[in-house]
Design a protein around this motif. Structure first.
Motif, PDB file in Angstrom:
ATOM      1  N   ARG A  66       0.857  -1.182   0.000  1.00  0.00           N
ATOM      2  CA  ARG A  66       0.000   0.000   0.000  1.00  0.00           C
ATOM      3  C   ARG A  66       0.893   1.232   0.000  1.00  0.00           C
ATOM      4  O   ARG A  66       1.876   1.270   0.755  1.00  0.00           O
ATOM      5  N   PRO A  67       0.622   2.249  -0.812  1.00  0.00           N
ATOM      6  CA  PRO A  67       1.443   3.465  -0.772  1.00  0.00           C
ATOM      7  C   PRO A  67       1.480   4.061   0.625  1.00  0.00           C
ATOM      8  O   PRO A  67       0.458   4.112   1.322  1.00  0.00           O
ATOM      9  N   SER A  68       2.654   4.469   1.041  1.00  0.00           N
ATOM     10  CA  SER A  68       2.832   5.077   2.359  1.00  0.00           C
ATOM     11  C   SER A  68       3.880   6.176   2.230  1.00  0.00           C
ATOM     12  O   SER A  68       4.961   6.104   2.804  1.00  0.00           O
ATOM     13  N   CYS A  69       3.543   7.187   1.455  1.00  0.00           N
ATOM     14  CA  CYS A  69       4.502   8.231   1.126  1.00  0.00           C
ATOM     15  C   CYS A  69       4.633   9.242   2.257  1.00  0.00           C
ATOM     16  O   CYS A  69       3.703   9.457   3.032  1.00  0.00           O
ATOM     17  N   ALA A  70       5.802   9.864   2.329  1.00  0.00           N
ATOM     18  CA  ALA A  70       6.077  10.791   3.420  1.00  0.00           C
ATOM     19  C   ALA A  70       5.410  12.147   3.238  1.00  0.00           C
ATOM     20  O   ALA A  70       5.160  12.858   4.205  1.00  0.00           O
ATOM     21  N   GLU A  71       5.106  12.530   1.985  1.00  0.00           N
ATOM     22  CA  GLU A  71       4.647  13.882   1.720  1.00  0.00           C
ATOM     23  C   GLU A  71       3.202  13.995   1.240  1.00  0.00           C
ATOM     24  O   GLU A  71       2.679  15.108   1.135  1.00  0.00           O
ATOM     25  N   CYS A  72       2.559  12.897   0.913  1.00  0.00           N
ATOM     26  CA  CYS A  72       1.156  12.974   0.517  1.00  0.00           C
ATOM     27  C   CYS A  72       0.510  11.599   0.636  1.00  0.00           C
ATOM     28  O   CYS A  72       1.185  10.588   0.784  1.00  0.00           O
ATOM     29  N   SER A  73      -0.818  11.589   0.576  1.00  0.00           N
ATOM     30  CA  SER A  73      -1.566  10.330   0.606  1.00  0.00           C
ATOM     31  C   SER A  73      -2.567  10.322  -0.546  1.00  0.00           C
ATOM     32  O   SER A  73      -3.736   9.982  -0.387  1.00  0.00           O
ATOM     33  N   ALA A  74      -2.080  10.724  -1.712  1.00  0.00           N
ATOM     34  CA  ALA A  74      -2.962  10.905  -2.868  1.00  0.00           C
ATOM     35  C   ALA A  74      -3.429   9.592  -3.482  1.00  0.00           C
ATOM     36  O   ALA A  74      -4.482   9.548  -4.107  1.00  0.00           O
ATOM     37  N   CYS A  75      -2.657   8.521  -3.335  1.00  0.00           N
ATOM     38  CA  CYS A  75      -3.043   7.241  -3.927  1.00  0.00           C
ATOM     39  C   CYS A  75      -4.156   6.612  -3.095  1.00  0.00           C
ATOM     40  O   CYS A  75      -3.921   6.137  -1.975  1.00  0.00           O
ATOM     41  N   LEU A  76      -5.359   6.628  -3.625  1.00  0.00           N
ATOM     42  CA  LEU A  76      -6.532   6.142  -2.910  1.00  0.00           C
ATOM     43  C   LEU A  76      -7.043   4.874  -3.590  1.00  0.00           C
ATOM     44  O   LEU A  76      -7.351   4.878  -4.780  1.00  0.00           O
ATOM     45  N   SER A  77      -7.110   3.788  -2.836  1.00  0.00           N
ATOM     46  CA  SER A  77      -7.626   2.538  -3.391  1.00  0.00           C
ATOM     47  C   SER A  77      -9.070   2.743  -3.839  1.00  0.00           C
ATOM     48  O   SER A  77      -9.864   3.393  -3.148  1.00  0.00           O
ATOM     49  N   ALA A  78      -9.402   2.195  -5.007  1.00  0.00           N
ATOM     50  CA  ALA A  78     -10.725   2.412  -5.593  1.00  0.00           C
ATOM     51  C   ALA A  78     -11.395   1.079  -5.916  1.00  0.00           C
ATOM     52  O   ALA A  78     -10.736   0.120  -6.312  1.00  0.00           O
ATOM     53  N   ARG A  79     -12.703   1.050  -5.738  1.00  0.00           N
ATOM     54  CA  ARG A  79     -13.477  -0.139  -6.098  1.00  0.00           C
ATOM     55  C   ARG A  79     -14.864   0.291  -6.565  1.00  0.00           C
ATOM     56  O   ARG A  79     -15.365   1.361  -6.181  1.00  0.00           O
ATOM     57  N   PHE A 129     -18.069  -6.337  -5.200  1.00  0.00           N
ATOM     58  CA  PHE A 129     -17.118  -5.291  -5.551  1.00  0.00           C
ATOM     59  C   PHE A 129     -16.174  -5.710  -6.673  1.00  0.00           C
ATOM     60  O   PHE A 129     -15.872  -6.890  -6.843  1.00  0.00           O
ATOM     61  N   VAL A 130     -15.704  -4.703  -7.403  1.00  0.00           N
ATOM     62  CA  VAL A 130     -14.601  -4.867  -8.357  1.00  0.00           C
ATOM     63  C   VAL A 130     -13.525  -3.866  -7.952  1.00  0.00           C
ATOM     64  O   VAL A 130     -13.754  -2.645  -7.998  1.00  0.00           O
ATOM     65  N   TYR A 131     -12.359  -4.366  -7.538  1.00  0.00           N
ATOM     66  CA  TYR A 131     -11.259  -3.524  -7.069  1.00  0.00           C
ATOM     67  C   TYR A 131     -10.380  -3.122  -8.257  1.00  0.00           C
ATOM     68  O   TYR A 131      -9.926  -3.980  -9.017  1.00  0.00           O
ATOM     69  N   LEU A 132     -10.132  -1.812  -8.386  1.00  0.00           N
ATOM     70  CA  LEU A 132      -9.456  -1.267  -9.567  1.00  0.00           C
ATOM     71  C   LEU A 132      -8.024  -0.812  -9.311  1.00  0.00           C
ATOM     72  O   LEU A 132      -7.390  -0.282 -10.218  1.00  0.00           O
ATOM     73  N   GLY A 133      -7.510  -0.985  -8.115  1.00  0.00           N
ATOM     74  CA  GLY A 133      -6.196  -0.431  -7.823  1.00  0.00           C
ATOM     75  C   GLY A 133      -6.336   0.981  -7.291  1.00  0.00           C
ATOM     76  O   GLY A 133      -7.293   1.292  -6.573  1.00  0.00           O
ATOM     77  N   TYR A 134      -5.418   1.869  -7.673  1.00  0.00           N
ATOM     78  CA  TYR A 134      -5.384   3.200  -7.079  1.00  0.00           C
ATOM     79  C   TYR A 134      -5.891   4.267  -8.035  1.00  0.00           C
ATOM     80  O   TYR A 134      -5.579   4.263  -9.221  1.00  0.00           O
ATOM     81  N   TRP A 135      -6.676   5.168  -7.459  1.00  0.00           N
ATOM     82  CA  TRP A 135      -7.070   6.397  -8.136  1.00  0.00           C
ATOM     83  C   TRP A 135      -6.271   7.534  -7.501  1.00  0.00           C
ATOM     84  O   TRP A 135      -6.149   7.617  -6.279  1.00  0.00           O
ATOM     85  N   VAL A 136      -5.692   8.400  -8.332  1.00  0.00           N
ATOM     86  CA  VAL A 136      -4.808   9.452  -7.833  1.00  0.00           C
ATOM     87  C   VAL A 136      -5.338  10.799  -8.301  1.00  0.00           C
ATOM     88  O   VAL A 136      -5.257  11.124  -9.490  1.00  0.00           O
ATOM     89  N   GLY A 182     -20.819   4.374  -9.044  1.00  0.00           N
ATOM     90  CA  GLY A 182     -20.694   3.452  -7.923  1.00  0.00           C
ATOM     91  C   GLY A 182     -19.275   3.315  -7.413  1.00  0.00           C
ATOM     92  O   GLY A 182     -18.981   2.396  -6.636  1.00  0.00           O
ATOM     93  N   LEU A 183     -18.369   4.232  -7.833  1.00  0.00           N
ATOM     94  CA  LEU A 183     -16.980   4.137  -7.395  1.00  0.00           C
ATOM     95  C   LEU A 183     -16.840   4.575  -5.938  1.00  0.00           C
ATOM     96  O   LEU A 183     -17.386   5.597  -5.529  1.00  0.00           O
ATOM     97  N   GLU A 184     -16.096   3.782  -5.181  1.00  0.00           N
ATOM     98  CA  GLU A 184     -15.764   4.101  -3.801  1.00  0.00           C
ATOM     99  C   GLU A 184     -14.249   4.200  -3.662  1.00  0.00           C
ATOM    100  O   GLU A 184     -13.511   3.534  -4.393  1.00  0.00           O
ATOM    101  N   ILE A 185     -13.796   5.011  -2.701  1.00  0.00           N
ATOM    102  CA  ILE A 185     -12.372   5.106  -2.410  1.00  0.00           C
ATOM    103  C   ILE A 185     -12.145   4.818  -0.934  1.00  0.00           C
ATOM    104  O   ILE A 185     -13.015   5.065  -0.093  1.00  0.00           O
ATOM    105  N   TYR A 186     -10.947   4.282  -0.643  1.00  0.00           N
ATOM    106  CA  TYR A 186     -10.577   3.990   0.740  1.00  0.00           C
ATOM    107  C   TYR A 186      -9.794   5.178   1.279  1.00  0.00           C
ATOM    108  O   TYR A 186      -8.691   5.466   0.826  1.00  0.00           O
ATOM    109  N   LYS A 187     -10.396   5.881   2.252  1.00  0.00           N
ATOM    110  CA  LYS A 187      -9.822   7.144   2.728  1.00  0.00           C
ATOM    111  C   LYS A 187      -9.983   7.237   4.246  1.00  0.00           C
ATOM    112  O   LYS A 187     -11.073   7.034   4.779  1.00  0.00           O
ATOM    113  N   HIS A 188      -8.875   7.513   4.936  1.00  0.00           N
ATOM    114  CA  HIS A 188      -8.893   7.651   6.392  1.00  0.00           C
ATOM    115  C   HIS A 188      -9.501   6.415   7.064  1.00  0.00           C
ATOM    116  O   HIS A 188     -10.283   6.518   8.019  1.00  0.00           O
ATOM    117  N   GLY A 189      -9.165   5.238   6.531  1.00  0.00           N
ATOM    118  CA  GLY A 189      -9.559   3.989   7.177  1.00  0.00           C
ATOM    119  C   GLY A 189     -10.953   3.499   6.875  1.00  0.00           C
ATOM    120  O   GLY A 189     -11.442   2.572   7.545  1.00  0.00           O
TER     121      GLY A 189
END
Length: 278
Positions: free
Chosen positions: A60-73, A210-217, A231-238
């Motif tokens: 899972r992306p864990s960058c020091a300067e942003c959290s833009a990569c959001l898992s999408a389904r 669900f259909v998981y698509l990887g990351y939306w940025v 129907g797109l959802e993103i995983y954000k703040h848990g």
């Protein structure tokens, strides 16, 4: 009788390297290994928490300067194709779908190379050879399938040719598109979109939600197309939430949007049989 305890997953962080999505930024990944009898439940559990699989690793992306990569389904029950997506389905009505075991072929690799050379000639996979390609397809400790799409050859109508391929994981709550590639010289077909649309139909037929698509940025033209699926959802703040207006997620590129690694690891939920080690 001898008993063995399950191996608790250990989490690591990669060294920073240039971000492939947002210019001028550095990326790093939080990852853990998939192995043994715990591989499938761990893949199921962590996929629900924004992780992706690559061979025998979950990351899972864990960058020091942003959290833009959001898992999408896509939530299948809420998906309805748009007018342009219905046209894409019609344009590809001649394609034949075939689901196979995760086994690499020379025909797949030839299509893969054509796709990379045209779309991602300077990407991280640009130098992959046939052995590395075979490892990407075949080294899977979980339930995976290769979904192939064939069409009649333009040169020889009696011969079927590969038009698109998708390596797909079958999760307990959906399908995860691990990697897809397709004919780069058929832009009117919109094959990348079609593969997603067809996976929504496969999930619907299988009763998977669900259909998981990887990351939306947000802010990345490469990933913008994912926001076009209803129907797109993103995983954000848990938690998973509807994407809503894509513009409202631009703040995720701010450094203060990032939690320390230790806090991220502490909040990971694992299957009941496993305990966490950071």
């Amino acid at each position: 009788m001898r008993h063995t305890l399950p191996i608790a997953p250990q989490f690591y962080v990669t060294a920073p390297q240039p971000c492939p999505y947002l210019p001028g930024r550095m990326e790093r990944k939080l990852f853990t290994a998939l192995q043994g009898d715990t591989a499938e439940p761990l893949n199921d559990s962590l996929s629900k928490q924004g992780f992706r699989r690559s061979q025998n690793v979950l990351y899972r992306p864990s960058c020091a300067e942003c959290s833009a990569c959001l898992s999408a389904r896509i939530r299948v029950s809420q998906f309805k194709p748009s007018r342009s997506q219905r046209r894409t389905i019609r344009r590809n009505s001649d394609l034949q779908r075939r689901a196979t075991s995760p086994w690499a072929t020379e025909e797949q690799f030839s299509l893969f190379r054509s796709y990379l050379d045209d779309r991602h000639a300077d990407g991280g996979m640009a130098d992959m050879d046939i052995f590395e390609f075979a490892a990407m397809i075949e080294e899977t400790p979980v339930r995976s399938r290769v979904i192939e799409y064939e069409r009649c050859s333009d040169a020889d109508p009696g011969v079927d040719e590969l038009a698109a391929v998708c390596l797909t994981d079958v999760l307990d709550d959906g399908l995860s598109l691990v990697y897809s590639f397709y004919e780069p010289d058929q832009p009117r077909r919109s094959l990348g979109t079609y593969v997603i649309l067809d996976h929504v139909e496969i999930a619907r037929e299988a009763g998977l939600p669900f259909v998981y698509l990887g990351y939306w940025v947000p802010g990345s033209p490469k990933m913008g197309y994912k926001a076009n699926f209803e129907g797109l959802e993103i995983y954000k703040h848990g938690a998973w939430e509807p994407i809503g207006d894509p513009a409202r997620h631009d703040a995720e590129t701010h450094p203060l949007s990032v939690d320390p690694i230790s806090e991220q690891v502490a909040r990971i939920n694992l299957p009941d049989t496993l305990a966490i080690k950071g």
